[in-house]
Design a protein around this motif. Structure first.
Motif, PDB file in Angstrom:
ATOM      1  N   LEU A  65       0.829  -1.209   0.000  1.00  0.00           N
ATOM      2  CA  LEU A  65       0.000   0.000   0.000  1.00  0.00           C
ATOM      3  C   LEU A  65       0.860   1.254   0.000  1.00  0.00           C
ATOM      4  O   LEU A  65       0.570   2.218  -0.727  1.00  0.00           O
ATOM      5  CB  LEU A  65      -0.928   0.002   1.217  1.00  0.00           C
ATOM      6  CG  LEU A  65      -2.086  -1.003   1.202  1.00  0.00           C
ATOM      7  CD1 LEU A  65      -2.800  -0.988   2.543  1.00  0.00           C
ATOM      8  CD2 LEU A  65      -3.073  -0.686   0.077  1.00  0.00           C
ATOM      9  N   MET A  66       1.921   1.256   0.799  1.00  0.00           N
ATOM     10  CA  MET A  66       2.791   2.426   0.858  1.00  0.00           C
ATOM     11  C   MET A  66       3.483   2.657  -0.489  1.00  0.00           C
ATOM     12  O   MET A  66       3.638   3.799  -0.945  1.00  0.00           O
ATOM     13  CB  MET A  66       3.837   2.245   1.966  1.00  0.00           C
ATOM     14  CG  MET A  66       3.263   2.247   3.380  1.00  0.00           C
ATOM     15  SD  MET A  66       2.371   3.796   3.791  1.00  0.00           S
ATOM     16  CE  MET A  66       0.665   3.283   3.589  1.00  0.00           C
ATOM     17  N   LYS A  67       3.878   1.577  -1.139  1.00  0.00           N
ATOM     18  CA  LYS A  67       4.545   1.699  -2.431  1.00  0.00           C
ATOM     19  C   LYS A  67       3.582   2.207  -3.495  1.00  0.00           C
ATOM     20  O   LYS A  67       3.921   3.082  -4.304  1.00  0.00           O
ATOM     21  CB  LYS A  67       5.121   0.343  -2.839  1.00  0.00           C
ATOM     22  CG  LYS A  67       6.074   0.402  -4.031  1.00  0.00           C
ATOM     23  CD  LYS A  67       6.777  -0.922  -4.224  1.00  0.00           C
ATOM     24  CE  LYS A  67       7.769  -0.851  -5.389  1.00  0.00           C
ATOM     25  NZ  LYS A  67       8.471  -2.150  -5.560  1.00  0.00           N
ATOM     26  N   GLY A  72       1.308   7.161  -6.694  1.00  0.00           N
ATOM     27  CA  GLY A  72       0.148   7.979  -7.036  1.00  0.00           C
ATOM     28  C   GLY A  72      -1.059   7.195  -7.505  1.00  0.00           C
ATOM     29  O   GLY A  72      -2.006   7.779  -8.046  1.00  0.00           O
ATOM     30  N   LEU A  73      -1.059   5.875  -7.286  1.00  0.00           N
ATOM     31  CA  LEU A  73      -2.190   5.061  -7.731  1.00  0.00           C
ATOM     32  C   LEU A  73      -3.303   4.997  -6.694  1.00  0.00           C
ATOM     33  O   LEU A  73      -4.473   4.814  -7.049  1.00  0.00           O
ATOM     34  CB  LEU A  73      -1.718   3.642  -8.061  1.00  0.00           C
ATOM     35  CG  LEU A  73      -0.818   3.510  -9.294  1.00  0.00           C
ATOM     36  CD1 LEU A  73      -0.334   2.069  -9.426  1.00  0.00           C
ATOM     37  CD2 LEU A  73      -1.549   3.943 -10.550  1.00  0.00           C
ATOM     38  N   ILE A  74      -2.953   5.128  -5.424  1.00  0.00           N
ATOM     39  CA  ILE A  74      -3.945   5.052  -4.359  1.00  0.00           C
ATOM     40  C   ILE A  74      -3.670   6.120  -3.301  1.00  0.00           C
ATOM     41  O   ILE A  74      -2.590   6.721  -3.262  1.00  0.00           O
ATOM     42  CB  ILE A  74      -3.954   3.660  -3.675  1.00  0.00           C
ATOM     43  CG1 ILE A  74      -2.620   3.430  -2.939  1.00  0.00           C
ATOM     44  CG2 ILE A  74      -4.238   2.552  -4.674  1.00  0.00           C
ATOM     45  CD1 ILE A  74      -2.622   2.187  -2.054  1.00  0.00           C
ATOM     46  N   LYS A  75      -4.665   6.317  -2.457  1.00  0.00           N
ATOM     47  CA  LYS A  75      -4.498   7.154  -1.271  1.00  0.00           C
ATOM     48  C   LYS A  75      -4.773   6.271  -0.063  1.00  0.00           C
ATOM     49  O   LYS A  75      -5.779   5.555  -0.019  1.00  0.00           O
ATOM     50  CB  LYS A  75      -5.473   8.329  -1.289  1.00  0.00           C
ATOM     51  CG  LYS A  75      -5.393   9.202  -0.043  1.00  0.00           C
ATOM     52  CD  LYS A  75      -6.412  10.329  -0.089  1.00  0.00           C
ATOM     53  CE  LYS A  75      -6.348  11.188   1.167  1.00  0.00           C
ATOM     54  NZ  LYS A  75      -7.363  12.283   1.145  1.00  0.00           N
ATOM     55  N   VAL A  76      -3.875   6.310   0.911  1.00  0.00           N
ATOM     56  CA  VAL A  76      -4.037   5.513   2.127  1.00  0.00           C
ATOM     57  C   VAL A  76      -4.402   6.443   3.271  1.00  0.00           C
ATOM     58  O   VAL A  76      -3.707   7.435   3.524  1.00  0.00           O
ATOM     59  CB  VAL A  76      -2.751   4.734   2.465  1.00  0.00           C
ATOM     60  CG1 VAL A  76      -2.935   3.946   3.762  1.00  0.00           C
ATOM     61  CG2 VAL A  76      -2.386   3.789   1.326  1.00  0.00           C
ATOM     62  N   VAL A  84      -8.550   3.824  -4.553  1.00  0.00           N
ATOM     63  CA  VAL A  84      -7.913   3.948  -5.863  1.00  0.00           C
ATOM     64  C   VAL A  84      -8.198   5.331  -6.419  1.00  0.00           C
ATOM     65  O   VAL A  84      -9.349   5.768  -6.484  1.00  0.00           O
ATOM     66  CB  VAL A  84      -8.433   2.867  -6.835  1.00  0.00           C
ATOM     67  CG1 VAL A  84      -7.822   3.067  -8.217  1.00  0.00           C
ATOM     68  CG2 VAL A  84      -8.108   1.474  -6.306  1.00  0.00           C
ATOM     69  N   LEU A  85      -7.138   6.037  -6.791  1.00  0.00           N
ATOM     70  CA  LEU A  85      -7.280   7.401  -7.287  1.00  0.00           C
ATOM     71  C   LEU A  85      -7.620   7.410  -8.781  1.00  0.00           C
ATOM     72  O   LEU A  85      -7.151   6.568  -9.540  1.00  0.00           O
ATOM     73  CB  LEU A  85      -5.983   8.184  -7.053  1.00  0.00           C
ATOM     74  CG  LEU A  85      -5.598   8.395  -5.588  1.00  0.00           C
ATOM     75  CD1 LEU A  85      -4.256   9.110  -5.499  1.00  0.00           C
ATOM     76  CD2 LEU A  85      -6.672   9.187  -4.836  1.00  0.00           C
ATOM     77  N   PRO A  86      -8.433   8.372  -9.197  1.00  0.00           N
ATOM     78  CA  PRO A  86      -8.798   8.457 -10.613  1.00  0.00           C
ATOM     79  C   PRO A  86      -7.712   9.115 -11.450  1.00  0.00           C
ATOM     80  O   PRO A  86      -6.809   9.766 -10.923  1.00  0.00           O
ATOM     81  CB  PRO A  86     -10.059   9.328 -10.587  1.00  0.00           C
ATOM     82  CG  PRO A  86      -9.832  10.246  -9.416  1.00  0.00           C
ATOM     83  CD  PRO A  86      -9.122   9.394  -8.381  1.00  0.00           C
ATOM     84  N   TRP A 170       3.366   4.577 -18.758  1.00  0.00           N
ATOM     85  CA  TRP A 170       2.677   3.685 -19.673  1.00  0.00           C
ATOM     86  C   TRP A 170       1.600   2.884 -18.955  1.00  0.00           C
ATOM     87  O   TRP A 170       0.505   2.663 -19.477  1.00  0.00           O
ATOM     88  CB  TRP A 170       3.734   2.775 -20.285  1.00  0.00           C
ATOM     89  CG  TRP A 170       3.318   1.875 -21.385  1.00  0.00           C
ATOM     90  CD1 TRP A 170       2.522   2.150 -22.455  1.00  0.00           C
ATOM     91  CD2 TRP A 170       3.732   0.516 -21.526  1.00  0.00           C
ATOM     92  NE1 TRP A 170       2.426   1.051 -23.265  1.00  0.00           N
ATOM     93  CE2 TRP A 170       3.157   0.037 -22.723  1.00  0.00           C
ATOM     94  CE3 TRP A 170       4.550  -0.320 -20.776  1.00  0.00           C
ATOM     95  CZ2 TRP A 170       3.357  -1.261 -23.169  1.00  0.00           C
ATOM     96  CZ3 TRP A 170       4.757  -1.612 -21.234  1.00  0.00           C
ATOM     97  CH2 TRP A 170       4.160  -2.067 -22.413  1.00  0.00           C
ATOM     98  N   ASP A 171       1.895   2.448 -17.725  1.00  0.00           N
ATOM     99  CA  ASP A 171       0.924   1.700 -16.949  1.00  0.00           C
ATOM    100  C   ASP A 171      -0.326   2.528 -16.657  1.00  0.00           C
ATOM    101  O   ASP A 171      -1.437   1.999 -16.631  1.00  0.00           O
ATOM    102  CB  ASP A 171       1.544   1.233 -15.629  1.00  0.00           C
ATOM    103  CG  ASP A 171       2.439   0.019 -15.814  1.00  0.00           C
ATOM    104  OD1 ASP A 171       2.354  -0.613 -16.885  1.00  0.00           O
ATOM    105  OD2 ASP A 171       3.218  -0.285 -14.911  1.00  0.00           O
ATOM    106  N   ARG A 172      -0.149   3.813 -16.446  1.00  0.00           N
ATOM    107  CA  ARG A 172      -1.307   4.665 -16.196  1.00  0.00           C
ATOM    108  C   ARG A 172      -2.152   4.823 -17.459  1.00  0.00           C
ATOM    109  O   ARG A 172      -3.382   4.837 -17.412  1.00  0.00           O
ATOM    110  CB  ARG A 172      -0.849   6.017 -15.665  1.00  0.00           C
ATOM    111  CG  ARG A 172      -0.374   5.948 -14.209  1.00  0.00           C
ATOM    112  CD  ARG A 172       0.563   7.073 -13.847  1.00  0.00           C
ATOM    113  NE  ARG A 172       0.910   7.039 -12.446  1.00  0.00           N
ATOM    114  CZ  ARG A 172       1.755   6.156 -11.883  1.00  0.00           C
ATOM    115  NH1 ARG A 172       2.312   5.234 -12.615  1.00  0.00           N
ATOM    116  NH2 ARG A 172       2.011   6.191 -10.590  1.00  0.00           N
ATOM    117  N   ALA A 173      -1.488   4.934 -18.593  1.00  0.00           N
ATOM    118  CA  ALA A 173      -2.212   5.000 -19.857  1.00  0.00           C
ATOM    119  C   ALA A 173      -2.986   3.706 -20.092  1.00  0.00           C
ATOM    120  O   ALA A 173      -4.075   3.720 -20.685  1.00  0.00           O
ATOM    121  CB  ALA A 173      -1.238   5.251 -21.006  1.00  0.00           C
TER     122      ALA A 173
END
Length: 236
Positions: A65-67, A72-76, A84-86, A170-173
């Motif tokens: 989760l910290m990683k 920038g994929l999630i907020k804890v 999960v962040l949009p 690329w993963d975000r795309a």
């Protein structure tokens, strides 16, 4: 074939595996679920819920989760778990600007290496797989083959730092592409553009390779952004 992996709970007994490796396994599983929109934007879960779903203890899940938050994929949120962040269309526009620039450089570097047919075979194979997938109307297989092509291109450029930066964005795309995969016109242009890129790299023409890849990414990015605007999608 589907690009989305069917993720099963991790089977390895934690008592036999170092904590770091379990954290890596949790991270890989959770990240894949986010990128493939199994856990879509806004999805929330407590640390305990995630640990139960993955069949792990909370320690490796907490590490993951910290990683993921750092990426920038999630907020804890303490005591409330993760969300999960949009990704917004504005985010996507900036991401495609980065991909356009750096993948064009990767194409140029690959051409400058004067690679032989054996080295270029993964690119040709991926292009053939894309073509076959479209003929079978299998968009998941097409998306998988398309991403394999781009992954091989980044490897062939020979610059690991460039490859690492591109893969992060690329993963975000990928998230946006999977959401809109069946909303777009049939992606018939990409195969021909890939064929042209392979020919330019094989010829050792760095300027042409960079130009072809730049035009390819600009077209794909423009099509995606126009679709998001037309559908009124403000977050993915």
């Amino acid at each position: 074939m589907s690009i989305s992996e069917t993720v099963q709970p991790v089977k390895t007994a934690e008592t036999d595996v170092p904590s770091g490796r379990m954290g890596d396994a949790a991270y890989a599983t959770m990240r894949r679920r986010i990128l493939d929109n199994v856990w879509s934007a806004g999805y929330q879960a407590t640390e305990a819920d995630v640990a139960h779903e993955l069949g792990m203890s909370r320690t490796p899940v907490r590490e993951a989760l910290m990683k993921l938050q750092g990426e920038g994929l999630i907020k804890v949120t303490p005591r409330h778990g993760m969300q999960v962040l949009p990704i917004s269309p504005a985010d996507m526009e900036q991401i495609y600007q980065i991909l356009t620039s750096l993948e064009s450089t990767a194409a140029e570097l690959a051409a400058e290496r004067h690679l032989d047919d054996a080295a270029l075979k993964p690119l040709s194979d991926a292009t053939s797989a894309m073509d076959a997938a479209l003929k079978n109307d299998d968009l998941d297989a097409w998306a998988f083959a398309d991403e394999q092509f781009h992954a091989h291109l980044l490897t062939l450029c020979g610059n690991e730092y460039l490859r690492g930066v591109v893969l992060n964005f690329w993963d975000r795309a990928h998230r946006a592409r999977m959401v809109t995969l069946r909303m777009r016109p049939k992606p018939v242009n990409s195969t021909q553009e890939h064929i042209e890129l392979v020919a330019a790299i094989r010829a050792g023409d760095a300027n042409l390779a960079g130009s072809v890849q730049r035009a390819h990414r600009k077209r794909a990015g423009s099509e995606l952004l126009l679709l998001l605007k037309r559908l009124g999608l403000s977050r993915l």
